[in-house]
Design an enzyme around this catalytic site. Structure first.
Site, PDB file in Angstrom:
ATOM      1  N   LYS A   1      -0.206   4.495   6.657  1.00  0.00           N
ATOM      2  CA  LYS A   1      -0.695   5.369   5.585  1.00  0.00           C
ATOM      3  C   LYS A   1      -0.271   6.816   5.824  1.00  0.00           C
ATOM      4  CE  LYS A   1      -3.638   2.518   3.295  1.00  0.00           C
ATOM      5  NZ  LYS A   1      -3.341   1.311   4.096  1.00  0.00           N
TER       6      LYS A   1
ATOM      7  N   SER B   1       0.812  -1.211   0.000  1.00  0.00           N
ATOM      8  CA  SER B   1       0.000   0.000   0.000  1.00  0.00           C
ATOM      9  C   SER B   1       0.851   1.268   0.000  1.00  0.00           C
ATOM     10  CB  SER B   1      -0.944   0.003   1.205  1.00  0.00           C
ATOM     11  OG  SER B   1      -0.205   0.099   2.393  1.00  0.00           O
TER      12      SER B   1
END
Lengths: 211, 211
Positions: free
Chosen positions: A164, A126
DNA sequence: TCCCCTTGTTCTCATTTTGTTCTTATTTTG
DNA sequence: CAAAATAAGAACAAAATGAGAACAAGGGGA
């Protein structure tokens, strides 16, 4: 073991505090100069007293040995730091997978902060466009807040953890992957708990080419 | 194993800190010059002591020998320092920019090998798609050969160093950047000297202010 | 092929360095 | 004052070091 005289203590302290700044092991002549003494023979007698006290290793190799502190004499400075704890693996969408036995990794100072830090291994792609690949290790500073644009370890709904980019506005928290194939997720502040902030990253290329 | 003599330690430290700046494994003559010594025979005796101590690999084939450090040579041994030497910066198209004072970084075991390793800082974006960014540190295993697909430190025409993927075919060596905006370069084997292979990579996210 | 140069290797010799011991003078301490 | 602690310096032997000569094996070039 006889008690040290004042001068002996003085010399020992000098040795303990400065032994790292000499061409290891320092010779008597070298120490004489550093201590401002003119006579090697005099220093010799003092050192012999420290040896008798067990604070300095005897000159084993008879000649050209140099002066070494004995194990018992080394201060806490000699004990290397044991590094940062390697806690477990983090994969987007799952809780952090903790290791049963925590172990410790040596980590260069530039990759950590003076706050409390720990290491996680990344699972998944990710953050691939941020140069963080599957299998990389990340150094996380433990913290419950972050600035916009930082990469954070966030716990969502008390169940899944993820790594993230974070963007916070009043009433909304955006968690942005660095992967064109994935989409950003939006939450309310109550759903998201910041657990730490990325301060370092490491990758091993070893496994790719075993001997 | 007998203890090292002062000069032996000095020479070993020199080897450990400068092995990257020699053509291949350095010969005795080469090292003599670098150390300011005039006699090959004298240096030979010192090196033999390091070999006996297990810090340098024995001269294998009588000719084409050269001096190589053993893996154990960078152990926490090194008597004093631990970690890997941080040698300098590498930017495509320039020689390696060596630091005047070598210093040492603690590096996790997974990022290094049991061979002789050192650390460089990357300048430029030529490997950006491989997740190696400007300012990252790379751990290099000193080696003069590589497998295709490995990322190597290559010295081109004895003047410029670069960090690239390598692809070797008989009669040709390709050095491939990981950046769509840059082109691969092709050389004949004589023009390229492999100096080491990438085994680890590190990045700091701390606010980009050096010490 | 022969010649030349480089490489590791071995030895010898002179010099320097280092630990070691001792004598003597000076300072500190009780 | 007396005893202990400390320093200077001379002298010594062994170890360490460096220079240099000499040699054998191999590589490269003419």
């Amino acid at each position: 073991m006889t008690r040290l005289t004042r001068r002996q203590r003085e010399i020992f302290n000098f040795l303990r505090d400065n032994h790292h700044s000499f061409t290891r092991p320092p010779s008597l002549d070298e120490l004489c100069r550093a201590l401002g003494m003119a006579s090697r023979g005099s220093l010799y007698r003092q050192i012999m007293a420290l040896i008798a006290a067990g604070l300095v290793e005897p000159f084993t190799c008879h000649k050209h040995g140099g002066i070494r502190l004995t194990g018992q004499a080394q201060g806490p400075d000699a004990i290397g730091e044991q590094g940062l704890p390697f806690i477990g693996k983090i994969a987007a969408g799952k809780p952090i997978e903790a290791l049963e036995n925590v172990n410790y990794m040596a980590v260069p100072d530039v990759l950590k902060t003076d706050k409390s830090c720990y290491v996680l291994q990344v699972k998944g792609d990710s953050m691939i466009e941020a140069g963080i690949f599957d299998g990389d290790w990340v150094v996380i500073e433990q913290r419950d807040y972050a600035s916009n644009g930082e990469i954070v370890v966030a716990l969502i709904e008390n169940s899944e953890a993820t790594l993230k980019y974070i963007e916070q506005t009043p009433g909304q928290i955006l968690l942005l992957p660095a992967n064109a194939g994935m989409t950003a997720l939006s939450y309310c502040p109550e759903q998201v708990e910041i657990q730490g902030v990325l301060v370092g990253q490491m990758r091993s290329y070893r496994s790719h080419h075993p001997l």
